[in-house]
Scaffold this motif. Structure first.
Motif, PDB file in Angstrom:
ATOM      1  N   ASP A  99      93.459  34.301 -32.848  1.00  0.00           N
ATOM      2  CA  ASP A  99      92.735  35.250 -31.798  1.00  0.00           C
ATOM      3  C   ASP A  99      91.413  34.363 -31.611  1.00  0.00           C
ATOM      4  N   VAL A 100      90.785  34.749 -30.580  1.00  0.00           N
ATOM      5  CA  VAL A 100      89.572  34.162 -30.149  1.00  0.00           C
ATOM      6  C   VAL A 100      88.882  35.596 -29.881  1.00  0.00           C
ATOM      7  N   VAL A 101      87.785  35.998 -30.281  1.00  0.00           N
ATOM      8  CA  VAL A 101      86.990  37.319 -29.798  1.00  0.00           C
ATOM      9  C   VAL A 101      85.416  36.713 -29.636  1.00  0.00           C
ATOM     10  N   THR A 102      84.930  37.667 -28.703  1.00  0.00           N
ATOM     11  CA  THR A 102      83.708  37.701 -28.353  1.00  0.00           C
ATOM     12  C   THR A 102      82.939  38.967 -28.781  1.00  0.00           C
ATOM     13  N   ALA A 103      81.875  39.163 -29.223  1.00  0.00           N
ATOM     14  CA  ALA A 103      80.865  40.440 -29.851  1.00  0.00           C
ATOM     15  C   ALA A 103      79.806  40.628 -28.665  1.00  0.00           C
ATOM     16  N   ASP A 104      79.564  41.933 -28.216  1.00  0.00           N
ATOM     17  CA  ASP A 104      78.277  42.145 -27.720  1.00  0.00           C
ATOM     18  C   ASP A 104      77.067  41.960 -28.360  1.00  0.00           C
ATOM     19  N   GLY A 105      76.002  42.621 -27.948  1.00  0.00           N
ATOM     20  CA  GLY A 105      74.674  42.294 -28.508  1.00  0.00           C
ATOM     21  C   GLY A 105      74.677  43.513 -29.697  1.00  0.00           C
ATOM     22  N   ASP A 106      75.434  44.539 -29.810  1.00  0.00           N
ATOM     23  CA  ASP A 106      75.535  45.261 -30.723  1.00  0.00           C
ATOM     24  C   ASP A 106      76.511  44.919 -32.045  1.00  0.00           C
ATOM     25  N   GLY A 107      77.051  43.882 -31.813  1.00  0.00           N
ATOM     26  CA  GLY A 107      77.977  43.314 -33.077  1.00  0.00           C
ATOM     27  C   GLY A 107      79.390  43.957 -32.607  1.00  0.00           C
ATOM     28  N   ARG A 108      79.647  44.683 -31.822  1.00  0.00           N
ATOM     29  CA  ARG A 108      81.069  45.318 -31.443  1.00  0.00           C
ATOM     30  C   ARG A 108      81.968  44.255 -30.687  1.00  0.00           C
ATOM     31  N   LEU A 109      83.073  44.236 -30.843  1.00  0.00           N
ATOM     32  CA  LEU A 109      84.096  43.357 -30.151  1.00  0.00           C
ATOM     33  C   LEU A 109      83.977  43.618 -28.660  1.00  0.00           C
TER      34      LEU A 109
END
Length: 123
Positions: A99-109
């Motif tokens: 898997d490749v994931v990105t996170a938002d500015g709050d650290g949530r996926l």
């Protein structure tokens, strides 16, 4: 370990959660509200759809556990990792994914892009 690597450990735990209420809470904590999950078999968006997807996987692979299959490689809000799905004590995983994931500015996926390296044959 980076914050995102810790989030991935919580993400794997979310997939292993068998209690629907606790899993729903984990999805809301770990994933952004409009998070997406895409792999070769599905493309869903939002907490409810992600929770429904995990429920279906838990049903199909009852009694099996997701585990990280190595270190999480993370930088700049993006991470990649390999995971296994297997019954307890199994010598070989039934499913292997990357898997490749990105996170938002709050650290949530915010997005998960899944690749399946090994899947069981379907009947």
């Amino acid at each position: 370990m980076s914050d995102l690597a810790n989030a991935i450990e919580r993400y794997i735990d979310m997939w292993n959660e068998t209690d629907a209420t606790r899993r729903s809470e984990k999805v809301r904590t770990i994933c952004a509200e409009n998070a997406t999950y895409t792999d070769p078999m599905t493309d869903v968006s939002g907490h409810e759809a992600i929770n429904t997807l995990i429920s279906a996987a838990r049903e199909r692979f009852a009694g099996m556990t997701f585990t990280l299959a190595g270190p999480v490689d993370a930088h700049h809000g993006v991470a990649r990792f390999t995971w296994h799905l297997a019954p307890a004590g199994a010598a070989e995983p039934v499913v292997v994914g990357f898997d490749v994931v990105t996170a938002d500015g709050d650290g949530r996926l915010s997005a998960v892009y899944g690749f399946l390296d090994k899947v069981p044959a379907t009947r």
